[in-house]
Motif scaffolding. Structure first.
Motif, short mmCIF file in Angstrom:
data_model
loop_
_atom_site.label_atom_id
_atom_site.label_comp_id
_atom_site.label_asym_id
_atom_site.label_seq_id
_atom_site.Cartn_x
_atom_site.Cartn_y
_atom_site.Cartn_z
N THR A 27 -5.73 4.29 0.24
CA THR A 27 -6.58 3.21 0.73
C THR A 27 -8.06 3.56 0.60
O THR A 27 -8.87 2.75 0.13
CB THR A 27 -6.23 2.86 2.19
N ARG A 28 -8.41 4.76 1.01
CA ARG A 28 -9.82 5.19 0.94
C ARG A 28 -10.31 5.22 -0.51
O ARG A 28 -11.38 4.69 -0.82
CB ARG A 28 -9.98 6.57 1.58
N ARG A 29 -9.54 5.82 -1.40
CA ARG A 29 -9.94 5.92 -2.81
C ARG A 29 -10.00 4.54 -3.47
O ARG A 29 -10.90 4.26 -4.27
CB ARG A 29 -8.99 6.84 -3.58
N PHE A 30 -9.04 3.70 -3.14
CA PHE A 30 -9.01 2.35 -3.72
C PHE A 30 -10.25 1.57 -3.27
O PHE A 30 -10.93 0.94 -4.09
CB PHE A 30 -7.74 1.62 -3.29
N GLN A 31 -10.55 1.64 -1.99
CA GLN A 31 -11.70 0.92 -1.47
C GLN A 31 -13.01 1.47 -2.04
O GLN A 31 -13.92 0.70 -2.36
CB GLN A 31 -11.73 0.98 0.05
N ASP A 32 -13.09 2.78 -2.22
CA ASP A 32 -14.28 3.37 -2.84
C ASP A 32 -14.46 2.86 -4.27
O ASP A 32 -15.58 2.61 -4.71
CB ASP A 32 -14.18 4.90 -2.87
N ALA A 33 -13.36 2.69 -4.99
CA ALA A 33 -13.42 2.28 -6.39
C ALA A 33 -13.66 0.78 -6.58
O ALA A 33 -14.34 0.37 -7.52
CB ALA A 33 -12.13 2.68 -7.11
N THR A 34 -13.10 -0.03 -5.68
CA THR A 34 -13.15 -1.48 -5.88
C THR A 34 -14.01 -2.24 -4.88
O THR A 34 -14.34 -3.40 -5.12
CB THR A 34 -11.73 -2.09 -5.82
N GLY A 35 -14.29 -1.61 -3.75
CA GLY A 35 -15.02 -2.30 -2.70
C GLY A 35 -14.15 -3.18 -1.82
O GLY A 35 -14.64 -3.87 -0.95
N LYS A 36 -12.85 -3.17 -2.08
CA LYS A 36 -11.91 -3.98 -1.30
C LYS A 36 -10.72 -3.12 -0.90
O LYS A 36 -10.38 -2.16 -1.58
CB LYS A 36 -11.37 -5.15 -2.12
N SER A 37 -10.07 -3.53 0.19
CA SER A 37 -8.83 -2.85 0.57
C SER A 37 -7.75 -3.21 -0.46
O SER A 37 -7.86 -4.25 -1.13
CB SER A 37 -8.38 -3.30 1.96
N PRO A 38 -6.71 -2.39 -0.59
CA PRO A 38 -5.64 -2.73 -1.53
C PRO A 38 -5.03 -4.10 -1.24
O PRO A 38 -4.78 -4.88 -2.17
CB PRO A 38 -4.60 -1.61 -1.33
N GLY A 39 -4.84 -4.44 0.02
CA GLY A 39 -4.26 -5.74 0.37
C GLY A 39 -5.15 -6.90 -0.03
O GLY A 39 -4.69 -7.91 -0.58
N ALA A 40 -6.44 -6.78 0.24
CA ALA A 40 -7.39 -7.85 -0.12
C ALA A 40 -7.48 -8.01 -1.63
O ALA A 40 -7.52 -9.13 -2.15
CB ALA A 40 -8.77 -7.55 0.47
N SER A 70 -1.12 10.18 0.13
CA SER A 70 -0.85 9.51 1.40
C SER A 70 -1.41 8.09 1.36
O SER A 70 -2.29 7.77 0.56
CB SER A 70 -1.49 10.28 2.55
N ARG A 71 -0.91 7.27 2.26
CA ARG A 71 -1.37 5.88 2.36
C ARG A 71 -2.87 5.86 2.66
O ARG A 71 -3.61 5.08 2.05
CB ARG A 71 -0.58 5.17 3.46
N SER A 72 -3.33 6.70 3.57
CA SER A 72 -4.75 6.70 3.94
C SER A 72 -5.63 7.17 2.78
O SER A 72 -6.71 6.61 2.55
CB SER A 72 -4.99 7.54 5.19
N THR A 73 -5.17 8.18 2.04
CA THR A 73 -5.93 8.66 0.88
C THR A 73 -6.01 7.57 -0.18
O THR A 73 -7.08 7.30 -0.74
CB THR A 73 -5.30 9.93 0.29
N THR A 130 0.84 -1.20 0.00
CA THR A 130 0.00 0.00 0.00
C THR A 130 0.87 1.25 0.00
O THR A 130 0.60 2.21 -0.72
CB THR A 130 -0.94 -0.01 1.23
N GLU A 131 1.97 1.20 0.75
CA GLU A 131 2.87 2.36 0.84
C GLU A 131 3.53 2.66 -0.51
O GLU A 131 3.58 3.82 -0.92
CB GLU A 131 3.95 2.12 1.90
N THR A 132 4.02 1.63 -1.20
CA THR A 132 4.70 1.88 -2.48
C THR A 132 3.72 2.35 -3.55
O THR A 132 4.05 3.20 -4.37
CB THR A 132 5.49 0.65 -2.98
N LEU A 133 2.50 1.80 -3.53
CA LEU A 133 1.50 2.24 -4.51
C LEU A 133 1.06 3.68 -4.24
O LEU A 133 0.93 4.48 -5.16
CB LEU A 133 0.30 1.29 -4.49
N ALA A 134 0.86 4.02 -2.97
CA ALA A 134 0.50 5.39 -2.61
C ALA A 134 1.61 6.36 -3.02
O ALA A 134 1.34 7.43 -3.59
CB ALA A 134 0.21 5.49 -1.12
#
Length: 102
Positions: free
Chosen positions: A25-38, A20-23, A10-14
């Motif tokens: 993660t939030r945007r990724f989850q909004d777009a895909t419905g899953k956390s980046p790790g999942a 930021s990592r939190s931004t 998540t850190e390298t992708l952010a």
């Protein structure tokens, strides 16, 4: 087949997206419905399942190609997502293909 997957986190992708990592993660989850790790785990297991079904590559080689340095960790992750260890998944997927005529 690639020799090994990039060491994505998540850190390298952010960082690559300059957020930021939190931004991220939030945007990724909004777009895909899953956390980046999942999402990454599911994607890696989908790639591994395809290789198990379609190639004779060793499980260690497949594990490395989808980003795992430990076969034990790969076996656990695969079993958790597919409900079968990789070797049994391979056997079952090939038996199903044979029974279906191809």
């Amino acid at each position: 087949m690639a020799s090994s997957a990039p060491p994505w986190t998540t850190e390298t992708l952010a960082a690559a997206l300059a957020v930021s990592r939190s931004t991220f993660t939030r945007r990724f989850q909004d777009a895909t419905g899953k956390s980046p790790g999942a999402y990454l785990t599911q994607w890696r297991m989908d790639l591994a399942a395809r290789q198990l079904r379609d190639t004779d590559a060793k499980i260690e080689t497949i594990a490395r190609s989808v980003g795992y340095t430990s076969v034990y960790a790969f076996n656990r992750a695969f079993s958790r997502t597919r409900f079968l260890p990789p070797a049994r998944f391979r056997l079952g997927s090939r038996q199903s293909a044979t029974a279906a005529g191809g």
